[in-house]
Scaffold this motif. Structure first.
Motif, mmCIF file in Angstrom:
data_model
loop_
_atom_site.group_PDB
_atom_site.id
_atom_site.type_symbol
_atom_site.label_atom_id
_atom_site.label_comp_id
_atom_site.label_asym_id
_atom_site.label_seq_id
_atom_site.Cartn_x
_atom_site.Cartn_y
_atom_site.Cartn_z
ATOM 1 N N GLY A 65 101.452 12.273 5.192
ATOM 2 C CA GLY A 65 100.948 10.976 4.751
ATOM 3 C C GLY A 65 99.593 10.599 5.314
ATOM 4 N N GLY A 66 98.975 11.541 6.030
ATOM 5 C CA GLY A 66 97.648 11.267 6.572
ATOM 6 C C GLY A 66 96.554 11.840 5.686
ATOM 7 N N LEU A 67 95.356 11.921 6.230
ATOM 8 C CA LEU A 67 94.220 12.481 5.502
ATOM 9 C C LEU A 67 93.603 13.591 6.336
ATOM 10 C CD1 LEU A 67 91.857 9.755 3.976
ATOM 11 C CD2 LEU A 67 93.371 11.343 2.751
ATOM 12 N N ARG A 68 93.181 14.660 5.659
ATOM 13 C CA ARG A 68 92.449 15.733 6.329
ATOM 14 C C ARG A 68 90.977 15.615 5.949
ATOM 15 N NH1 ARG A 68 95.392 21.122 6.261
ATOM 16 N NH2 ARG A 68 96.453 19.864 7.830
ATOM 17 N N LEU A 69 90.148 15.384 6.949
ATOM 18 C CA LEU A 69 88.703 15.259 6.719
ATOM 19 C C LEU A 69 88.072 16.615 6.969
ATOM 20 C CD1 LEU A 69 88.068 12.028 8.868
ATOM 21 C CD2 LEU A 69 88.744 12.154 6.446
ATOM 22 N N GLY A 70 87.507 17.218 5.951
ATOM 23 C CA GLY A 70 86.855 18.511 6.132
ATOM 24 C C GLY A 70 85.740 18.404 7.152
ATOM 25 N N ALA A 71 85.597 19.467 7.955
ATOM 26 C CA ALA A 71 84.557 19.456 8.991
ATOM 27 C C ALA A 71 83.172 19.326 8.379
ATOM 28 C CB ALA A 71 84.638 20.726 9.829
ATOM 29 N N ALA A 171 90.829 6.265 18.758
ATOM 30 C CA ALA A 171 91.789 5.170 18.594
ATOM 31 C C ALA A 171 92.870 5.530 17.575
ATOM 32 C CB ALA A 171 91.056 3.898 18.179
ATOM 33 N N LEU A 172 92.512 6.320 16.582
ATOM 34 C CA LEU A 172 93.469 6.680 15.527
ATOM 35 C C LEU A 172 94.358 7.870 15.916
ATOM 36 C CD1 LEU A 172 91.122 6.306 12.419
ATOM 37 C CD2 LEU A 172 93.189 4.965 12.843
ATOM 38 N N GLU A 173 94.108 8.468 17.061
ATOM 39 C CA GLU A 173 94.847 9.668 17.505
ATOM 40 C C GLU A 173 94.732 10.800 16.485
ATOM 41 O OE1 GLU A 173 98.876 8.848 18.702
ATOM 42 O OE2 GLU A 173 98.204 8.030 20.627
ATOM 43 N N ALA A 174 93.496 11.106 16.121
ATOM 44 C CA ALA A 174 93.246 12.216 15.197
ATOM 45 C C ALA A 174 93.535 13.551 15.892
ATOM 46 C CB ALA A 174 91.789 12.182 14.734
ATOM 47 N N THR A 175 93.589 14.598 15.096
ATOM 48 C CA THR A 175 93.772 15.962 15.609
ATOM 49 C C THR A 175 92.638 16.832 15.056
ATOM 50 O OG1 THR A 175 96.157 15.654 15.538
ATOM 51 C CG2 THR A 175 95.371 17.920 15.691
ATOM 52 N N VAL A 176 92.059 17.661 15.923
ATOM 53 C CA VAL A 176 90.966 18.529 15.495
ATOM 54 C C VAL A 176 91.532 19.923 15.205
ATOM 55 C CG1 VAL A 176 88.678 19.414 16.062
ATOM 56 C CG2 VAL A 176 89.435 17.216 17.030
ATOM 57 N N ARG A 177 91.252 20.422 14.018
ATOM 58 C CA ARG A 177 91.699 21.783 13.651
ATOM 59 C C ARG A 177 90.539 22.744 13.862
ATOM 60 N NH1 ARG A 177 96.447 20.974 10.789
ATOM 61 N NH2 ARG A 177 96.663 23.209 10.491
ATOM 62 N N LEU A 217 93.823 12.978 10.198
ATOM 63 C CA LEU A 217 94.173 11.603 10.553
ATOM 64 C C LEU A 217 95.672 11.426 10.322
ATOM 65 C CD1 LEU A 217 91.342 9.669 8.650
ATOM 66 C CD2 LEU A 217 91.359 10.417 11.040
ATOM 67 N N PRO A 218 96.384 10.843 11.292
ATOM 68 C CA PRO A 218 97.802 10.576 11.058
ATOM 69 C C PRO A 218 97.976 9.466 10.031
ATOM 70 C CG PRO A 218 97.129 9.682 13.188
ATOM 71 C CD PRO A 218 95.932 10.371 12.610
ATOM 72 N N ALA A 219 99.188 9.289 9.541
ATOM 73 C CA ALA A 219 99.434 8.293 8.498
ATOM 74 C C ALA A 219 99.100 6.875 8.963
ATOM 75 C CB ALA A 219 100.896 8.366 8.057
ATOM 76 N N ARG A 220 99.343 6.618 10.247
ATOM 77 C CA ARG A 220 99.164 5.263 10.758
ATOM 78 C C ARG A 220 97.677 4.934 10.894
ATOM 79 N NH1 ARG A 220 102.093 3.905 16.454
ATOM 80 N NH2 ARG A 220 102.651 1.715 16.086
ATOM 81 N N GLY A 221 97.213 4.017 10.028
ATOM 82 C CA GLY A 221 95.779 3.744 10.002
ATOM 83 C C GLY A 221 95.385 2.360 10.493
#
Lengths: 330, 168
Positions: A65-71, A171-177, A217-221
């Motif tokens: 339910g989150g979004l993946r932002l391309g690098a 703040a959004l607790e994103a994750t870097v791939r 980005l996790p679902a929680r926005g």
């Protein structure tokens, strides 16, 4: 600019291979920071691998339910993406608070994470800088340090990370791939950037042979109660003296969840989970915000020209949390 | 005599770059470190695009690449291989000025004129993006273009005039 050689990578594997065993090679994507640093002679890559045409420029839904932002999605395309604007407005606002329209059209999300400090001494190859030239000393400690760190600094480096986008991502607790010779791995955003310690030349935990491919980005926005507040020397197109990403979940006037991250104050986006925990269960009002703000700044240390940032950051936190909560700013 | 920068530059290694500049396809031989700005000015003699700070801080070098405004000083010509570049020289149709050029003249939106090509190319990008609705939006989204003569109020007027005419 010093001479260098140039090649273009057609696949992520190509890109990783091109860096392997070549410590003097660097990736270039938007180029907005790296080429500037090369003109200043603060970075001296012998070879540039152009990754700007790799297929990493999409913004996609994730399974949770989150979004993946391309690098390689451009900052502008990320900020104006309807899904980002509606589900992560704090992130959109943070991106649009940074740089200029032209630079946001060029700069990529991955590049934003990997940009270097704008410390004057890092840029000036005629002065000492432990980040640019390990062991040479820190010009900022006893020099002009108005824009420098008040939290998490060391005797070796008081530079700050200049990003706005990264403060919202913290703040959004994103994750870097990331992908490297040993395959793909993920890095929690809080662990991506480092504090300077005695190795300020290392900005991040990304391996020298790894490439950032996406930011999840996790679902929680926190779309309902969040904001990004940037305080700077002019109204637009300036780096933050202090910035605040503030996000709340509120039920019946009581804070149920809180996120708080600061920019312009430390070597990395400065998230304070203890201050966040203090807010949970408290009424969404100025007194709660002020207590959290004091907690964030409890270990702050000013230098000759930047001590003003400590009260400025406290006030900015209270204002950002008030705006996020939709209550009147004291 | 030692080189003033303390190192001897190696002989230039050139690469072929094909750009479509103002509608004309051109192949250049450039060193990899040639910025798009230098390629336009020094290789193609298109000196309308200005070099102000050469660090992405002033916007004088703004051009449109595939229709989007960028700082031509902070990208390499080789990185733009195959793309279309529009500079201030490419905006007018013959003797007919681009609506932004006309509006800048009518509104006295410059004094010395050095930042003007970048201002106009940036404004063309802004109109294409379609995000600016108010004068404040114009000011915010034009903040990457400095004008040391301080013609800002009339620059905003000129852009607003073209927005009012339904764009360019």
């Amino acid at each position: 600019m010093r001479a260098f050689t140039y090649s273009r990578a057609d696949t992520v594997e190509d890109a990783v291979r091109a860096l392997a065993g070549n410590p003097d090679a660097r990736f270039v994507a938007g180029g907005t920071n790296l080429l500037d640093l090369m003109k200043a002679d603060a970075m001296r890559p012998a070879h540039l691998v152009d990754i700007s045409r790799l297929p990493l420029d999409r913004i996609e839904e994730t399974e949770d339910g989150g979004l993946r932002l391309g690098a390689l999605a451009r900052n502008a395309d990320t900020a104006w993406d309807e899904r980002v604007r509606s589900r992560y407005p704090m992130l959109s606002k943070a991106i649009l608070a940074g740089a200029s329209a032209q630079l946001r059209n060029m700069a990529t999300n991955g590049g934003n994470l990997l940009q270097r400090t704008r410390c004057y001494y890092f840029y000036d190859s005629g002065t000492p800088c432990n980040k640019r030239e390990p062991g040479s000393g820190c010009g900022a400690l006893t020099g002009v340090n108005r824009i420098h760190a008040i939290l998490g600094a060391s005797e070796h480096c008081i530079a700050v990370h200049p990003s706005d986008l990264c403060v919202a991502l913290a703040a959004l607790e994103a994750t870097v791939r990331v992908t490297g010779p040993r395959g793909e791995r993920t890095i929690p955003f809080a662990e991506f950037h480092r504090l300077p310690g005695d190795t300020p030349h290392i900005d991040t935990t990304l391996g020298a042979d790894e490439i950032v491919t996406a930011i999840d980005l996790p679902a929680r926005g926190f779309a309902e109660h969040s904001t990004y507040l940037k305080v700077r020397d002019r109204a637009s197109y300036a780096f933050a003296l202090v910035s605040v990403a503030a996000a709340l979940e509120i039920e019946g006037g009581t804070i149920r969840a809180a996120r708080l991250a600061l920019g312009g104050v430390a070597h990395k986006p400065w998230r304070d989970t203890e201050a966040e925990a203090m807010l949970v269960g408290k009424p969404a009002e100025a007194a709660s915000f002020a207590a959290a703000a004091q907690a964030v700044l409890r270990g702050a240390k000013g230098h000759a020209h930047n001590a003003f940032k400590i009260p400025l950051a406290e006030r900015a936190i209270v204002r950002a949390l008030s705006e996020a909560a939709g209550v009147q700013t004291p | 005599m030692p080189h003033p920068m303390g190192f001897a530059p190696p002989p230039p290694e050139v690469m072929a770059v094909t750009l479509t500049v103002n509608g004309v396809e051109t192949t250049l031989q450039v060193a990899p470190w040639t910025s798009l700005l230098d390629a336009l000015r020094l290789h193609l003699d298109l000196t309308g695009t200005k070099k102000g700070c050469d660090h992405g801080q002033c916007g004088a070098c703004t051009v449109l690449v595939d229709g989007r405004r960028i700082n031509s000083c902070l990208t390499l010509a080789v990185m733009q291989d195959g793309r279309s570049v529009t500079t201030i020289e490419g905006l007018a149709s013959g003797d007919t000025l681009h609506p932004l050029q006309k509006a800048f003249v009518e509104n006295d939106a410059f004094q010395c004129g050095y930042c003007t090509p970048g201002q106009i190319c940036s404004a063309a990008g802004l109109l294409a993006e379609g995000k600016a609705k108010t004068d404040d939006d114009i000011r915010e989204l034009m903040s990457g273009n400095l004008c040391r003569c301080g013609a800002y109020p009339n620059i905003v007027k000129a852009i607003r005039q073209v927005m009012g005419e339904g764009g360019a």
